[in-house]
Motif scaffolding. Structure first.
Motif, PDB file in Angstrom:
ATOM      1  N   GLU A   1       0.848  -1.186   0.000  1.00  0.00           N
ATOM      2  CA  GLU A   1       0.000   0.000   0.000  1.00  0.00           C
ATOM      3  C   GLU A   1       0.887   1.239   0.000  1.00  0.00           C
ATOM      4  OE1 GLU A   1      -2.457  -0.099   3.491  1.00  0.00           O
ATOM      5  OE2 GLU A   1      -3.096  -2.151   3.116  1.00  0.00           O
ATOM      6  N   LEU A   2       0.393   2.319  -0.616  1.00  0.00           N
ATOM      7  CA  LEU A   2       1.087   3.595  -0.514  1.00  0.00           C
ATOM      8  C   LEU A   2       1.065   4.031   0.948  1.00  0.00           C
ATOM      9  CD1 LEU A   2       0.529   3.669  -3.635  1.00  0.00           C
ATOM     10  CD2 LEU A   2       0.189   6.111  -3.373  1.00  0.00           C
ATOM     11  N   LEU A   3       2.119   4.718   1.372  1.00  0.00           N
ATOM     12  CA  LEU A   3       2.122   5.260   2.725  1.00  0.00           C
ATOM     13  C   LEU A   3       1.018   6.294   2.867  1.00  0.00           C
ATOM     14  CD1 LEU A   3       5.918   5.909   3.504  1.00  0.00           C
ATOM     15  CD2 LEU A   3       4.519   3.963   4.189  1.00  0.00           C
ATOM     16  N   THR A   4       0.436   6.352   4.050  1.00  0.00           N
ATOM     17  CA  THR A   4      -0.500   7.423   4.376  1.00  0.00           C
ATOM     18  C   THR A   4       0.323   8.639   4.798  1.00  0.00           C
ATOM     19  OG1 THR A   4      -0.607   6.839   6.708  1.00  0.00           O
ATOM     20  CG2 THR A   4      -2.221   5.774   5.225  1.00  0.00           C
ATOM     21  N   GLU A   5      -0.311   9.777   4.948  1.00  0.00           N
ATOM     22  CA  GLU A   5       0.399  10.965   5.440  1.00  0.00           C
ATOM     23  C   GLU A   5       0.978  10.700   6.821  1.00  0.00           C
ATOM     24  OE1 GLU A   5      -0.327  15.696   6.435  1.00  0.00           O
ATOM     25  OE2 GLU A   5      -1.882  14.592   5.353  1.00  0.00           O
ATOM     26  N   GLU A   6       0.219  10.050   7.685  1.00  0.00           N
ATOM     27  CA  GLU A   6       0.698   9.732   9.038  1.00  0.00           C
ATOM     28  C   GLU A   6       1.919   8.804   8.981  1.00  0.00           C
ATOM     29  OE1 GLU A   6      -0.913   7.730  13.213  1.00  0.00           O
ATOM     30  OE2 GLU A   6      -2.199   7.691  11.434  1.00  0.00           O
ATOM     31  N   GLN A   7       1.865   7.783   8.147  1.00  0.00           N
ATOM     32  CA  GLN A   7       2.993   6.860   8.018  1.00  0.00           C
ATOM     33  C   GLN A   7       4.219   7.570   7.459  1.00  0.00           C
ATOM     34  OE1 GLN A   7       0.914   3.992   5.610  1.00  0.00           O
ATOM     35  NE2 GLN A   7       0.655   2.572   7.320  1.00  0.00           N
ATOM     36  N   TYR A   8       4.006   8.476   6.506  1.00  0.00           N
ATOM     37  CA  TYR A   8       5.124   9.234   5.942  1.00  0.00           C
ATOM     38  C   TYR A   8       5.782  10.079   7.037  1.00  0.00           C
ATOM     39  CZ  TYR A   8       7.908  11.796   2.538  1.00  0.00           C
ATOM     40  OH  TYR A   8       8.960  12.320   1.834  1.00  0.00           O
TER      41      TYR A   8
END
Length: 191
Positions: free
Chosen positions: A123-130
């Motif tokens: 999955e693409l990273l979420t803003e929080e994960q980034y």
């Protein structure tokens, strides 16, 4: 790592061992990313999930340098993020998603971030994960990475990307059809 030719998305025993060796070396070299985790437990879980090993191989093959960034207590899953210093080199010059890719009148790129991630099993990273990733080092100082975009933004034609400049993490917007040589995407794999 080479791309496995198996249609079952499984690596050969030799490919598995080669990948596990790379992941273990990266794990040991970057202990600050996962101070309280043990490689032996991670390796056991990986070996019992061959499809996840295939996805990690795809992350590695495309330049992502996947590494463990944490453990989710709620789901009992290890989190592997792309930890390459810059956006993975073989995932750049792509639009955000298929709709954005198809909306281009000319100079269409060969692929898009959402479909590439899906085909890789990540999955693409979420803003929080980034933001969490940036706590582990400085990533994307010269590149940028598409991140998951909320439906209400995507519905209006936009998509989000992020990078690290001036000692800060920035989240920006662009048309989903845009693509740049220095923009790719980072992914997460839960094992």
């Amino acid at each position: 790592m080479k791309n496995s030719t198996s249609s079952t998305k499984e690596l050969s025993a030799e490919e598995q061992e080669g990948l596990l060796t790379i992941l273990e070396k990266r794990f040991e070299k970057n202990r600050k990313r996962h101070e309280n985790l043990e490689w032996s437990k991670i390796e056991t879980k990986l070996k019992s999930n061959p499809e996840k090993l295939w996805s990690l191989n795809e992350m590695e093959r495309t330049g992502g340098e996947p590494d463990i960034t944490g453990y989710d207590e709620k789901t009992s899953e290890y989190l592997f993020y792309d930890c390459s210093a810059e956006s993975p080199k073989d995932r750049r010059s792509i639009c955000y998603d298929f709709e954005g890719q198809e909306s281009r009148k000319e100079h269409k790129p060969e692929n898009n971030a959402v479909d590439m991630a899906l085909s890789m099993g990540i999955e693409l990273l979420t803003e929080e994960q980034y933001q969490e990733l940036q706590q582990l080092g400085n990533f994307d100082a010269k590149t940028s990475s598409w991140i998951q975009t909320p439906a209400e933004i995507r519905k209006l034609g936009g998509a989000l990307f992020a990078d690290f400049r001036y000692d800060h993490v920035f989240v920006y917007h662009n048309g989903a059809q845009s693509y740049y040589a220095a923009r790719g995407f980072r992914g997460v794999l839960k094992v």
